[in-house]
Scaffold this active site. Structure first.
Site, PDB file in Angstrom:
ATOM      1  N   CYS A 108       0.829  -1.216   0.000  1.00  0.00           N
ATOM      2  CA  CYS A 108       0.000   0.000   0.000  1.00  0.00           C
ATOM      3  C   CYS A 108       0.864   1.267   0.000  1.00  0.00           C
ATOM      4  O   CYS A 108       2.034   1.235  -0.399  1.00  0.00           O
ATOM      5  CB  CYS A 108      -0.969  -0.012   1.183  1.00  0.00           C
ATOM      6  SG  CYS A 108      -2.280   1.233   1.061  1.00  0.00           S
ATOM      7  N   ASP A 138      -3.046   1.916  10.446  1.00  0.00           N
ATOM      8  CA  ASP A 138      -4.134   2.878  10.640  1.00  0.00           C
ATOM      9  C   ASP A 138      -4.512   2.945  12.098  1.00  0.00           C
ATOM     10  O   ASP A 138      -4.815   4.007  12.622  1.00  0.00           O
ATOM     11  CB  ASP A 138      -5.341   2.495   9.773  1.00  0.00           C
ATOM     12  CG  ASP A 138      -5.013   2.772   8.324  1.00  0.00           C
ATOM     13  OD1 ASP A 138      -4.431   1.881   7.684  1.00  0.00           O
ATOM     14  OD2 ASP A 138      -5.261   3.897   7.860  1.00  0.00           O
TER      15      ASP A 138
END
Ligand code: RUB
Length: 315
Positions: A130, A201
């Site tokens: 990512c 996150d």
């Protein structure tokens, strides 16, 4: 996501920012926190309300911003930080308080870049998934230090954030090999990376990390090959609500990101944005407090930020 702010000028900037966060123009937990907190603080300072009405209104805005992307505690911690400061000092200082939180993020980033870069040597091969601004920042710092190494990165379907990683690394003269997500295991066998660097996150009280979907697969492939996996993140992403038994929520995104036209009638499409990485698969967290084991997250968060970001479990 449900935005029910009135379509009036004082909400305009917030609406724009929320849209950008929702559609990933503003992407990655750190940027979501920086932009979200900054605009919230500006809104708080300028909204023409006082006393109880002001706080009721700001609590609603906090809730709205917090659900744009539900797996983003660094934003929620920042909003709570600004709210606590406004309650103490009034809304006039809101912008300064917002900037103070952003400064905490920036200080943390610099430390993590240096601590992470120390692990990279000439000839290192590092795998990533990512786009994480923290992980990319580590690679750029290592390159600035003159180290020559290779990064293997995934394209990251369905929104291809991996292309952003690849472009930035190439721009910084870092060698990159780009693969489809499903070639993760193949790439680990083929390139035998020295380490995996992933962003996060959210971090839970147990030391579990939540990161882009595919991260757990990555961790399992790494385990099979005995490759150490590091989570590169500020502790500001600690989800405090998990310390009282709340589960960190995983954002489900729209099906059209996976298949946008001529979808066969009756097809069920699921689009989870994130997944968990068990603490047993995490060699260490690379944080502003140094290299730390997963089970110490709560303690070290309290030591670093406990007096600044009060416990809040109300989201
Ligand atoms: C991005 C992602 C990143 C983390 C950390 O997901 O999972 O690894 O957010 O990013 P999305 P950072 O593209 O859905 O936002 O290191 O920049 O905080």
């Amino acid at each position: 996501m449900k935005i029910d702010f009135p379509d009036t000028p004082e909400y305009q900037q917030l609406r724009i920012t929320m849209k950008k966060i929702e559609n990933l123009t503003i992407q990655g937990a750190t940027n979501v926190a920086i932009f979200g907190v900054r605009d919230f603080a500006k809104h708080a300072a300028t909204v023409p309300l006082k006393g109880q009405a002001l706080f009721q209104h700001l609590e609603t805005v906090v809730k709205q911003l917090s659900i744009v992307r539900v797996t983003e505690p660094a934003l929620r911690n920042g909003l709570r930080y600004v709210m606590t400061c406004i309650r103490q000092d009034g809304k006039e200082a809101a912008i300064d308080h917002g900037e103070n939180y952003i400064e905490l993020i920036n200080i943390a980033k610099k430390k993590i870049f240096n601590i992470g870069a120390e692990r990279i040597q000439d000839g290192s091969r590092v795998f990533t998934h990512c786009h994480s601004s923290i992980t990319v920042g580590i690679f750029i710092e290592a390159a600035k230090q003159g180290k020559e190494f290779q990064v293997i990165n995934t394209e990251t379907r369905p929104l291809y954030q991996g292309r952003k990683t690849a472009r930035i690394l190439l721009k910084n003269n870092i060698q990159v090999t780009h693969i489809v997500d499903s070639a993760m295991r193949w790439a680990m066998k083929r390139y035998n990376p020295h380490m995996i660097f992933l962003g996060a996150d959210a971090i839970t009280v147990e030391g579990v990390a939540l990161n882009k979907i595919g991260s757990r697969l990555c961790a399992l492939a790494a385990e099979e090959q005995h490759i150490p996996l590091y989570i590169c993140t500020s502790l500001l992403k600690y989800d405090q609500a998990t310390s009282v038994g709340r589960l960190s929520e995983i954002e489900m995104r729209q099906p059209f990101e996976i298949w946008d036209e001529n979808i066969p009638i009756g097809l069920d499409i699921q689009n989870p944005a994130f997944e968990t990485i068990d603490r047993g698969n995490i060699s260490a967290y690379i944080t502003e407090a140094g290299l730390i084991p997963p089970q110490t997250i709560h303690l070290i968060f309290q030591q670093l930020y406990g007096n600044k970001i009060k416990d809040h479990y109300d989201f």
